[in-house]
Structures are given as structure tokens and as C-alpha cells.
Design a protein around this motif. Structure first.
Motif, mmCIF file in Angstrom:
data_model
loop_
_atom_site.group_PDB
_atom_site.id
_atom_site.type_symbol
_atom_site.label_atom_id
_atom_site.label_comp_id
_atom_site.label_asym_id
_atom_site.label_seq_id
_atom_site.Cartn_x
_atom_site.Cartn_y
_atom_site.Cartn_z
ATOM 1 N N TRP A 93 0.848 -1.189 0.000
ATOM 2 C CA TRP A 93 0.000 0.000 0.000
ATOM 3 C C TRP A 93 0.882 1.236 0.000
ATOM 4 N N LEU A 94 0.498 2.228 -0.800
ATOM 5 C CA LEU A 94 1.199 3.497 -0.851
ATOM 6 C C LEU A 94 0.138 4.588 -0.938
ATOM 7 N N ASN A 95 0.203 5.520 -0.016
ATOM 8 C CA ASN A 95 -0.779 6.609 0.021
ATOM 9 C C ASN A 95 -2.211 6.072 0.012
ATOM 10 N N GLY A 96 -2.434 4.958 0.711
ATOM 11 C CA GLY A 96 -3.756 4.374 0.815
ATOM 12 C C GLY A 96 -4.209 3.586 -0.400
ATOM 13 N N GLN A 97 -3.345 3.443 -1.410
ATOM 14 C CA GLN A 97 -3.688 2.721 -2.627
ATOM 15 C C GLN A 97 -2.928 1.395 -2.685
ATOM 16 N N PRO A 98 -3.575 0.320 -3.169
ATOM 17 C CA PRO A 98 -2.863 -0.945 -3.351
ATOM 18 C C PRO A 98 -1.915 -0.821 -4.547
ATOM 19 N N VAL A 99 -0.681 -1.309 -4.366
ATOM 20 C CA VAL A 99 0.349 -1.116 -5.393
ATOM 21 C C VAL A 99 1.244 -2.347 -5.513
ATOM 22 N N ILE A 100 2.028 -2.374 -6.588
ATOM 23 C CA ILE A 100 3.111 -3.342 -6.791
ATOM 24 C C ILE A 100 4.379 -2.521 -6.980
ATOM 25 N N CYS A 101 5.433 -2.898 -6.247
ATOM 26 C CA CYS A 101 6.691 -2.134 -6.268
ATOM 27 C C CYS A 101 7.893 -3.041 -6.532
ATOM 28 N N SER A 102 9.043 -2.414 -6.721
ATOM 29 C CA SER A 102 10.294 -3.118 -7.007
ATOM 30 C C SER A 102 11.246 -3.086 -5.834
ATOM 31 N N SER A 103 10.724 -3.122 -4.656
ATOM 32 C CA SER A 103 11.551 -2.969 -3.472
ATOM 33 C C SER A 103 10.886 -3.700 -2.326
ATOM 34 N N SER A 104 11.601 -3.845 -1.236
ATOM 35 C CA SER A 104 11.010 -4.484 -0.070
ATOM 36 C C SER A 104 9.994 -3.568 0.607
ATOM 37 N N TYR A 105 9.959 -2.331 0.197
ATOM 38 C CA TYR A 105 8.939 -1.393 0.679
ATOM 39 C C TYR A 105 8.517 -0.534 -0.505
ATOM 40 N N CYS A 106 7.327 -0.027 -0.447
ATOM 41 C CA CYS A 106 6.807 0.771 -1.556
ATOM 42 C C CYS A 106 7.048 2.251 -1.320
ATOM 43 N N PRO A 138 6.774 -21.391 -1.967
ATOM 44 C CA PRO A 138 8.196 -21.652 -2.158
ATOM 45 C C PRO A 138 9.045 -20.627 -1.422
ATOM 46 N N SER A 139 10.317 -20.926 -1.233
ATOM 47 C CA SER A 139 11.207 -20.058 -0.455
ATOM 48 C C SER A 139 11.378 -18.683 -1.083
ATOM 49 N N TRP A 140 11.127 -18.531 -2.373
ATOM 50 C CA TRP A 140 11.307 -17.247 -3.029
ATOM 51 C C TRP A 140 10.064 -16.375 -2.946
ATOM 52 N N GLN A 141 9.069 -16.837 -2.194
ATOM 53 C CA GLN A 141 7.807 -16.109 -2.073
ATOM 54 C C GLN A 141 7.442 -16.008 -0.597
ATOM 55 N N THR A 142 7.158 -14.793 -0.130
ATOM 56 C CA THR A 142 6.690 -14.630 1.245
ATOM 57 C C THR A 142 5.338 -13.940 1.212
ATOM 58 N N VAL A 143 4.488 -14.304 2.129
ATOM 59 C CA VAL A 143 3.132 -13.756 2.120
ATOM 60 C C VAL A 143 2.741 -13.291 3.509
ATOM 61 N N GLN A 144 2.168 -12.115 3.554
ATOM 62 C CA GLN A 144 1.463 -11.612 4.732
ATOM 63 C C GLN A 144 0.089 -11.239 4.213
ATOM 64 N N ASP A 145 -0.673 -12.247 3.841
ATOM 65 C CA ASP A 145 -1.888 -12.090 3.058
ATOM 66 C C ASP A 145 -2.986 -11.277 3.716
ATOM 67 N N THR A 146 -3.079 -11.224 5.032
ATOM 68 C CA THR A 146 -4.182 -10.510 5.661
ATOM 69 C C THR A 146 -4.170 -9.028 5.333
ATOM 70 N N GLU A 147 -3.011 -8.479 5.067
ATOM 71 C CA GLU A 147 -2.904 -7.065 4.713
ATOM 72 C C GLU A 147 -2.674 -6.852 3.224
ATOM 73 N N GLY A 148 -2.644 -7.937 2.450
ATOM 74 C CA GLY A 148 -2.386 -7.814 1.024
ATOM 75 C C GLY A 148 -0.927 -7.585 0.716
ATOM 76 N N VAL A 149 -0.052 -7.877 1.683
ATOM 77 C CA VAL A 149 1.378 -7.636 1.504
ATOM 78 C C VAL A 149 2.087 -8.965 1.291
#
Length: 175
Positions: A93-106, A138-149
Motif C-alpha cells: 500500500w502506498l498513500n492508501g492505494q494498493p500497489v506493486i513495487c520493485s523494493s522491499s517497501y513501496c 516456495p522459499s522465493w515467495q513470502t506472504v502476509q496475506d491478511t494485509e495484502g502484503v
């Protein structure tokens, strides 16, 4: 590892997504044999690996055609990869909008694309990259699904994608 997250609406086109990148990978928009617009990672051995399938129902709301999204995001991925800031994708999430980013944080510097306000960014990221969502991630994927992260390691994703030859390349929608 840097990861991508869905964030804000796409801006103007930024350079050619077919530009050669110093290193081992570049990104290009093409059409798969099933007719889907796809951002491909082009490896140093010349193999094309699908990274993002531009499923039109996810992105048509913002006024961008799937061709525009594919071309512009492929260009952003090239730029971020060249800067050493594209090691994966993060949904969030960035500025309250759901997003996809190229970093460990948006942030505005790592934003690849923005989703509709009602969309779960992790579900969209998992779908468009072909990553399986579930308890046995898989090990290359991590999920914190409750927040969409969640995040996907780019090298891990590419190692698990089959090589695919696009049936055609997609040029800038303005050309």
C-alpha cells in the motif's frame, strides 16, 4: 532482496523497455502464444521468461490499455534493474492505494503500478506473476496475506518459469 509492490497510477512512458541493460537481464513487452501481453525477462543466454501477464480486467479501470501498461512497466523495470533496485516484487500500500513495487517497501521511487482500491495487492501480484498462493509457498515467495502484503524474489521466480518465445514484440503505443 529488493521487492516490487503495487502503488500508484502509471505516468508517462520512460524510455524503451527494450533498451539493453548492463548485467544479465532486460525486460521487454511481448505477446505470448496464447495472446496475452506479457513482460518478459530476457536473460543473458537470450531466453525469454514471462514475469508479468497483463490480465486486462485488473488494469483497464485506470484509462491505460494493457499495451500501455505492459510497455511502461517494462520500461520502469529496466530502469530499476539498471539501478540495482529490482531484485523482486512487493505488493503493498502506498498513500492508501494498493500497489506493486520493485523494493522491499513501496515508495514513489519503486512504484511499478497501482491497482483499484478494492483489489488485494498480493492476490493480484500472485496471479499476474503466476506465483502460487497457499500455505506451501516456495522459499522465493513470502506472504502476509491478511494485509495484502507479500513479496516475490525475481531470481527465484525466473528459475521456476519456463522459457517462452513471444510471438511478437510490443512497441510503444505512441508509435
Amino acid at each position: 532482496t529488493l521487492l516490487l509492490s503495487s502503488v500508484a497510477a502509471l505516468g508517462a512512458a520512460i524510455g524503451s523497455p527494450k533498451a539493453a541493460i548492463a548485467g544479465t537481464t532486460s525486460f521487454e513487452c511481448g505477446v505470448s502464444d496464447s495472446g496475452l501481453l506479457t513482460t518478459y525477462a530476457i536473460r543473458s543466454d537470450g531466453n525469454h521468461k514471462p514475469v508479468i501477464r497483463w490480465v486486462s480486467h485488473h488494469f483497464s479501470w485506470g484509462g491505460y490499455t494493457p499495451q500501455q501498461r505492459c510497455y511502461e512497466v517494462s520500461g520502469r523495470m529496466n530502469r530499476l534493474y539498471q539501478q540495482g533496485r529490482l531484485n523482486g516484487f512487493t505488493s503493498g500500500w502506498l498513500n492508501g492505494q494498493p500497489v506493486i513495487c520493485s523494493s522491499s517497501y513501496c515508495s514513489s521511487d519503486t512504484l511499478l503500478f497501482t491497482l483499484r482500491p478494492d483489489q488485494n495487492p498480493w492476490a493480484v501480484l500472485a496471479e499476474v506473476t503466476g506465483a502460487a498462493v497457499g500455505a506451501s509457498s516456495p522459499s522465493w515467495q513470502t506472504v502476509q496475506d491478511t494485509e495484502g502484503v507479500g513479496s516475490i524474489d525475481l531470481e527465484g521466480l525466473l528459475e521456476n518459469q519456463e522459457t517462452e518465445t513471444p510471438v511478437e514484440s510490443v512497441e510503444s503505443p505512441e508509435s
